[in-house]
Structure formats: C-alpha cells, structure tokens
Motif scaffolding. Structure first.
Motif, short mmCIF file in Angstrom:
data_model
loop_
_atom_site.label_atom_id
_atom_site.label_comp_id
_atom_site.label_asym_id
_atom_site.label_seq_id
_atom_site.Cartn_x
_atom_site.Cartn_y
_atom_site.Cartn_z
N GLN A 325 0.84 -1.19 0.00
CA GLN A 325 0.00 0.00 0.00
C GLN A 325 0.87 1.24 0.00
O GLN A 325 2.06 1.20 0.33
N GLY A 326 0.26 2.37 -0.38
CA GLY A 326 0.99 3.63 -0.42
C GLY A 326 2.15 3.59 -1.40
O GLY A 326 2.03 3.04 -2.50
N ARG A 327 3.29 4.12 -0.99
CA ARG A 327 4.47 4.16 -1.87
C ARG A 327 5.05 2.76 -2.09
O ARG A 327 5.86 2.57 -3.00
N GLN A 328 4.65 1.79 -1.26
CA GLN A 328 5.18 0.43 -1.38
C GLN A 328 4.31 -0.46 -2.26
O GLN A 328 4.64 -1.63 -2.48
N ALA A 329 3.19 0.04 -2.77
CA ALA A 329 2.32 -0.77 -3.62
C ALA A 329 3.04 -1.12 -4.93
O ALA A 329 3.67 -0.26 -5.55
N ARG A 330 2.95 -2.37 -5.32
CA ARG A 330 3.62 -2.84 -6.54
C ARG A 330 2.65 -3.62 -7.41
O ARG A 330 1.82 -4.39 -6.93
N LEU A 331 2.76 -3.41 -8.71
CA LEU A 331 2.00 -4.15 -9.71
C LEU A 331 2.77 -5.42 -10.05
O LEU A 331 3.93 -5.37 -10.47
N LEU A 332 2.12 -6.58 -9.83
CA LEU A 332 2.76 -7.88 -10.06
C LEU A 332 4.09 -7.99 -9.30
O LEU A 332 5.04 -8.62 -9.77
N GLY A 333 4.15 -7.35 -8.15
CA GLY A 333 5.34 -7.40 -7.32
C GLY A 333 6.55 -6.73 -7.93
O GLY A 333 7.68 -6.96 -7.48
N THR A 334 6.34 -5.86 -8.95
CA THR A 334 7.47 -5.35 -9.72
C THR A 334 7.51 -3.83 -9.82
O THR A 334 8.53 -3.21 -9.52
N LEU A 335 6.41 -3.21 -10.25
CA LEU A 335 6.44 -1.81 -10.65
C LEU A 335 5.54 -0.97 -9.76
O LEU A 335 4.43 -1.39 -9.42
N ALA A 336 6.02 0.24 -9.42
CA ALA A 336 5.28 1.10 -8.49
C ALA A 336 4.36 2.09 -9.19
O ALA A 336 3.67 2.86 -8.53
N VAL A 337 4.36 2.14 -10.52
CA VAL A 337 3.47 3.04 -11.26
C VAL A 337 2.63 2.22 -12.22
O VAL A 337 2.99 1.10 -12.59
N SER A 338 1.51 2.79 -12.63
CA SER A 338 0.59 2.07 -13.53
C SER A 338 0.43 2.77 -14.87
O SER A 338 -0.28 2.27 -15.74
N ARG A 339 1.04 3.94 -15.04
CA ARG A 339 1.06 4.62 -16.34
C ARG A 339 2.45 5.16 -16.59
O ARG A 339 3.19 5.47 -15.67
N GLY A 340 2.78 5.31 -17.85
CA GLY A 340 4.09 5.84 -18.22
C GLY A 340 4.44 5.42 -19.62
O GLY A 340 3.61 4.88 -20.37
N LEU A 341 5.69 5.66 -19.99
CA LEU A 341 6.21 5.33 -21.31
C LEU A 341 7.25 4.23 -21.19
O LEU A 341 7.99 4.16 -20.20
N GLY A 342 7.33 3.37 -22.21
CA GLY A 342 8.32 2.31 -22.18
C GLY A 342 7.84 1.06 -21.47
O GLY A 342 6.65 0.75 -21.46
N ASP A 343 8.80 0.33 -20.88
CA ASP A 343 8.55 -0.94 -20.17
C ASP A 343 7.98 -2.02 -21.07
O ASP A 343 7.31 -2.94 -20.61
N HIS A 344 8.27 -1.95 -22.36
CA HIS A 344 7.74 -2.94 -23.29
C HIS A 344 8.35 -4.32 -23.05
O HIS A 344 7.71 -5.33 -23.33
N GLN A 345 9.59 -4.37 -22.56
CA GLN A 345 10.25 -5.66 -22.33
C GLN A 345 10.19 -6.10 -20.87
O GLN A 345 10.75 -7.13 -20.51
N LEU A 346 9.51 -5.33 -20.01
CA LEU A 346 9.52 -5.63 -18.59
C LEU A 346 8.68 -6.87 -18.27
O LEU A 346 7.52 -6.97 -18.66
N ARG A 347 9.28 -7.80 -17.54
CA ARG A 347 8.60 -9.02 -17.14
C ARG A 347 8.79 -9.25 -15.65
O ARG A 347 9.76 -8.78 -15.05
N VAL A 348 7.85 -10.00 -15.06
CA VAL A 348 7.99 -10.38 -13.66
C VAL A 348 9.22 -11.26 -13.51
O VAL A 348 9.50 -12.11 -14.37
N LEU A 349 9.96 -11.06 -12.44
CA LEU A 349 11.21 -11.77 -12.21
C LEU A 349 11.03 -13.29 -12.34
O LEU A 349 10.09 -13.86 -11.75
N ASP A 350 11.91 -13.91 -13.14
CA ASP A 350 11.94 -15.36 -13.32
C ASP A 350 10.66 -15.92 -13.94
O ASP A 350 10.32 -17.10 -13.76
N THR A 351 9.91 -15.08 -14.65
CA THR A 351 8.72 -15.56 -15.36
C THR A 351 8.70 -14.92 -16.75
O THR A 351 9.53 -14.06 -17.07
N ASN A 352 7.72 -15.32 -17.54
CA ASN A 352 7.52 -14.70 -18.84
C ASN A 352 6.29 -13.79 -18.83
O ASN A 352 5.75 -13.45 -19.87
#
Length: 453
Positions: A325-352
């Motif tokens: 929650q708050g500043r520690q909230a993460r999407l799929l345990g990875t990312l702290a923001v839900s909008r932005g540019l890029g991250d096309h290759q970003l994957r959850v650690l050790d998964t596809n």
C-alpha cells in the motif's frame, strides 16, 4: 531515429551498469538545454555535440542565465540512486506550422510554408526506472510527436468551431450541428493531440529500446501553454500544482497500482491468461496464508469500491496482482506506477509474464489558465506536501520581485528543502534520496508573451 544513433549518442559504453545504492547526500549534475524544440522538425539534437548519458536537456544553472522566453526553470538533482540520472527534463517553444489537406500525393498533408502559424510553450519531466534510457528518449522525442499531432489539427484549433472535415468538404449540411451537440471545442483537439503524442512516443521508445537491447520505462509529466491556456498531462507519479495567492490546487493525480486498482483488476478479469496462473486478481487487506483457508475474509474485486467477505480458497493464496500500500504498492510485485512510457520488455522476475498490458501510456489531462505552476518528480513530493510547497512559493516570490532569476532560485530552494537541512524553510530535516527535478512556471508572463495565429 535509428537504434544505432541512440546507442552512439547516449549509450557509448554499451549496456548501462547496475544502479548503485543511494548515498546520503545529493549532488548537482551538469546539464544543457536542447536546441531542437524550435525548428522545422529535424531529428532530436542533430546540431548538438555528443552528450554524456547524464547530460541534461535544459540550461545549466552554472551559466546563470534565464531561459530566453522566461519559461521558468528546471533544477535537477541526481541523488545517486542510480549511476546515471534517471530524471530527465525538456522545455522550449513549440512552433506549429500550418498545413492543409492537399489533392496531390494521395492527399497527404502538405506544408504550405515554413513560417510558424501558432506558437506555444512546452515543459516536460520524465522519471525513469530500470535505467535512464527511456527517459532520455522521451525527453528527446515527445515534443516532436506533439508538434506533429498539433500540426495535424491546427486548422480546427483556430476555427470558431472545429469543422467536421478539415478538407473543406461538406458531405452533410448538418455537420456543424452534430459537432456542437457533441460539445467539441478547440481545447479537445489539443487534448487529443497530447494523448496521441504520448501513444506515439511510447511506440517509438518500444522500438528503440528493443533494437538497442536496452530496457526500462519512465513517467511523464507535461505542461503545454497554448492559446492562453495551460494543459497538464500526467502519466505516472510525478505531480504538478497550481499556486495562487490564497489557495493551492493539484493539477495532476498520481497513477499507481493502488489508484488504478479497478482498471487493472478488470483487465485481469477479462484476460486471466495475463496472470499465467501465478497471481490472484482479488485484493485482500494483507497477503493470505495457509491458515486462512476456509476462513471468511475481507476482499474486493474489479467491480467493487467497497468491501465484502469470501471464503478463502486455495487459488486466493497466490501472490496478489497488486501488493502493498501507499508508496510500497507494486504491480505484479514489480512496478510502483501504472502509467508511463516504455517498459515494453519488462517481465515479472523469473517468469515470462509481461507488465506492459497492464500499463497505460495515455495521460490524464487538466486545463488551467493562470498563476504559478510547480512541476516536480516524486522525489520532491515524498518530502513536501502541496501546502508546504505553496507556502515556500508564497514566502519566496514577494521578496524577490526584482530578481530576473527568481524562478530558477525558487526551484533550487525547493530542492534544497528536501536535502535534510534542519534550518531549512520547512524546519523538518527530511531527506529525499531520489533523483529530483523541478519546474517553476510563471503563467502570468506566458499569457503576455503567447502569440496567436
């Protein structure tokens, strides 16, 4: 812009080194203002000498000169969260040319003249993650995307009412009535141009980073002053506020996994394959444990703003789609923001499992017309509230009316307030170890300088 150009210009040493841990003190990073915002649309920085990866696309404070059109100022501090500053900034004049729909060359858009038809001003802050590559690309690309999108609609922007057909054709005599019933205004064309520019820039970043073997993304906070109005577009967790004599008003909202929970959960509901059986889309007050099986616990799904109870099943013990929650909230345990540019290759650690399907490049837009605007990346807002920043602005400007560099000095002072000085203006001694970028924009002077068509 080719991938080779990007590698040679910004990544001379190949892949970026791993980020270094934060250090307790912040240090300024040299930077320069770009020379490519004004002109006929040549490639970004084509006239510049090669820059280091941490070079800044705005004027260095060491030179002590204000921007030529008094656009405010960006003070940028690298707090050494990463070896190269992941904060990037750009500002300058937008020169929009007049185009018309031609009959030749398959009715493509043709430039009638090289003279600028409409002039506006542009400020942008980009806060990178996973390295500075996406933020550098955005700082050197987004303004060009925006100019092209505005040139495509400028004829409609300056009309009394946006016409149904820019080509001048009249297919249906009631077209003006339909446009009026839809409530379409010139401002809507600018908003559409900004939304399309963000999308176009996101696609460029995806192609360039894939071709150059780089990864990462960035938030984007953009302000555009055009035809006497200020447009603020935000995708991420940076923030802009409007400071008036007797009030402070937020001009943007932060987009985090928490604030966009329902949109993200609904996407997982419609496309459960995106979770690959590794995550649960449901939200619980805490991460469930094996002992919770068979118990009735609080939960909420994509269609719920309130809460209810459900009997815990084995599938509910999977890792949450949104955790923390708050500043520690993460999407799929990875990312702290839900909008932005890029991250096309970003994957959850050790998964596809890809994160990009859950992210939006579309910004939220606000429209304002007066007073002083403060734009900053999240490092400032981690330490100072809207009200604290407004108090600092109001206490500083009245006593410095004769200083031509007062807005740049104010930006420096705001950042100084985050560096843990006990005797600072806030008197709280809080420290931000994040990279910080700040624009201070005096809108009253922009209104006097803006030009029409």
């Amino acid at each position: 812009m080719s991938a080779g150009w990007f590698r040679r210009r910004f990544l001379p040493g190949g892949p970026l080194p791993a980020p270094r841990p934060p250090r307790p003190r912040a240090s300024p990073v040299p930077y320069r203002r770009p020379r490519f915002l004004r002109g006929s649309g040549s490639g970004p920085g084509s006239a510049d000498a090669p820059r280091r990866p941490d070079a800044r696309p705005v004027r260095s404070p060491a030179r002590g000169r204000a921007l030529p059109w008094n656009a405010g100022y960006a003070e940028i501090i690298n707090a050494e969260k990463s070896e190269f500053n992941e904060d990037q900034a750009a500002c300058g004049q937008l020169c929009i040319r007049r185009c018309e729909f031609g009959a030749e060359e398959d009715q493509e858009w043709l430039t009638l003249c090289a003279e600028e038809f409409l002039t506006g001003h542009y400020w942008a802050l980009f806060d990178g993650h996973g390295g500075p590559a996406a933020a550098i690309l955005a700082a050197n690309t987004l303004h060009s995307c925006l100019r092209r999108q505005l040139e495509a609609v400028v004829e409609g922007m300056v009309a009394l009412q946006p016409p149904m057909h820019l080509s001048g054709r009249c297919v249906c005599p009631s077209d003006p009535q339909f446009v009026e019933e839809k409530g379409i205004r010139a401002e809507d064309l600018v908003i559409g141009a900004l939304e399309n520019a963000f999308q176009e820039c996101d696609e460029v970043i995806g192609r360039e980073l894939e071709a150059s073997g780089q990864v990462g993304g960035c938030t984007a906070l953009v302000a555009v002053f055009l035809q006497g109005k200020l447009y603020v577009a935000n995708a991420g967790d940076s923030r802009a506020i409007l400071v008036r004599k007797d009030e402070v008003r937020p001009l943007s909202s932060e987009f985090t996994p928490e604030t966009e929970r329902q949109r993200i959960q609904q996407l997982a509901f419609v496309y459960p394959e995106l979770l690959a059986g590794e995550f649960t889309r449901l939200e619980f007050p805490r991460r469930l444990k094996g002992d919770d099986l068979g118990q009735k616990v609080l939960f909420r799904d994509h269609h719920m703003r309130g809460w209810s109870y459900k009997c815990v099943e084995k599938s509910d013990l999977k890792y949450p789609l949104i955790h923390g929650q708050g500043r520690q909230a993460r999407l799929l345990g990875t990312l702290a923001v839900s909008r932005g540019l890029g991250d096309h290759q970003l994957r959850v650690l050790d998964t596809n499992i890809q994160l990009k399907p859950f992210l939006l490049s579309v910004p939220q837009l606000e429209l304002q017309e007066e007073d002083v605007v403060v734009m900053a990346t999240d490092g400032l807002w981690d330490v100072l509230s809207n009200e604290q920043v407004a108090r600092l602005v109001r206490s500083f400007l009245p006593g410095n009316q004769e200083d031509p560099h007062r807005f740049s000095e104010l930006a420096k002072m705001l950042i100084h307030s985050t560096q843990g000085k006990d005797d600072g203006p806030t008197g709280e001694g809080q420290v931000s170890y994040d990279d910080i970028s700040v624009f201070v924009i005096p809108l009253h002077s922009q209104g006097q300088r803006s030009s029409g068509h």
